[in-house]
Design a protein around this motif. Sequence first.
Motif, PDB file in Angstrom:
ATOM      1  N   UNK A 175       1.086  -1.228  -0.129  1.00  0.00           N
ATOM      2  CA  UNK A 175      -0.046  -0.052  -0.003  1.00  0.00           C
ATOM      3  C   UNK A 175       0.788   0.964  -0.206  1.00  0.00           C
ATOM      4  N   UNK A 176       0.224   2.374  -0.610  1.00  0.00           N
ATOM      5  CA  UNK A 176       1.140   3.618  -0.723  1.00  0.00           C
ATOM      6  C   UNK A 176       0.508   4.369   0.386  1.00  0.00           C
ATOM      7  N   UNK A 223       4.524   0.710   1.718  1.00  0.00           N
ATOM      8  CA  UNK A 223       4.855  -0.142   2.684  1.00  0.00           C
ATOM      9  C   UNK A 223       4.524  -1.796   2.036  1.00  0.00           C
ATOM     10  N   UNK A 224       5.142  -2.704   2.100  1.00  0.00           N
ATOM     11  CA  UNK A 224       5.396  -3.892   1.628  1.00  0.00           C
ATOM     12  C   UNK A 224       5.503  -5.054   2.588  1.00  0.00           C
ATOM     13  N   UNK A 282      -3.058   0.541  -3.841  1.00  0.00           N
ATOM     14  CA  UNK A 282      -2.867  -0.860  -2.981  1.00  0.00           C
ATOM     15  C   UNK A 282      -2.953  -1.940  -4.194  1.00  0.00           C
ATOM     16  N   UNK A 283      -2.431  -3.080  -3.792  1.00  0.00           N
ATOM     17  CA  UNK A 283      -2.435  -4.061  -4.687  1.00  0.00           C
ATOM     18  C   UNK A 283      -3.514  -5.268  -4.212  1.00  0.00           C
ATOM     19  N   UNK A 284      -3.707  -6.200  -4.927  1.00  0.00           N
ATOM     20  CA  UNK A 284      -4.846  -7.200  -4.778  1.00  0.00           C
ATOM     21  C   UNK A 284      -4.616  -7.867  -3.474  1.00  0.00           C
ATOM     22  N   UNK A 285      -3.260  -8.123  -3.335  1.00  0.00           N
ATOM     23  CA  UNK A 285      -2.895  -8.825  -2.005  1.00  0.00           C
ATOM     24  C   UNK A 285      -3.141  -8.054  -0.845  1.00  0.00           C
TER      25      UNK A 285
END
Length: 296
Positions: free
Chosen positions: A132-133, A264-265, A143-146
């Motif tokens: 997420x940013x 943030x990963x 953000x991504x799907x994960x």
Amino acid sequence: MTTVSEATDSTVTAQRRELGVFLRSRRERIRPDEVGFAPGGRRRTPGLRREEVALLAGVGVTWYTWLEQGRDINVSTQVLDAIATALRFDRQERNHLYRLAGIRFGPTQSVCSALPPSVQKTLDAVSPYPAVVLNERYDMLAFNEAYCKVIIDLNQVPVEERNLLWAHFVSDAWQCSMVDDEKAKHHMVAAFRSASAEHLGDALWQDLIHGLLSNSPYFAELWERYDVDSPSTRTKLLDVDGFGLLRIEPINLWLSQLGPLRATVYTALDDETEVKLRKIVEAPTRPACRAARTLD
């Protein structure tokens, strides 16, 4: 209509007022005997008196009193350093003091309102790791799907509520990461407090602060502590229905070319978590996440 000059004056006034409150909150935390003063005698307030701080810092009592009262007086880095030393500030508290006093080091970064497509491509590429940013205000900008599968499905959250602080302290949709993590909440509020020093005249920041204060007594409690910190991450343990425990290690990737934004990963801490993350992302529906705890 409010002019630029009036808006600037309002911001400066707010900074001076916040500076006074911050200094007072810090001197009230120090016991007199910790800095060489006798603990005896009647004291109307906890901690150090103003004249004691002035003595330790080598400044006039009247001048320091005016500083706490938010008056329009000139301050230098040397004097601020002396006060910070007297009040035993750490690096984060010292930097916060400088911001409130209007002393900046280096150019001020602007916040990019629109993210380039390359940012989304990068988030998608790190799957199955949730990503997420965030900006300084903890708005979730991308953000991504994960992230939707493992943390929270932001597609189901209104855009105006996509804020990490709002999710933690107010929203009913937040059912996963750090829900019961008091240390993490404390840290988030402290980092938010630190960043807010440069945005005291910003309506968006003030609206968020007032909304959080009005809707979350616990946020209000943490906010009144006047703690400051910088964004950081800690290893987390997530308990996901159907998959068990996941050991997650978040990392921050700073997007310096876009201003004070960070991605943030949430990376897997072990091979077992890696496998589970892939299965969760590949699942047709989002599993329930019962709790999250931070590992010391």
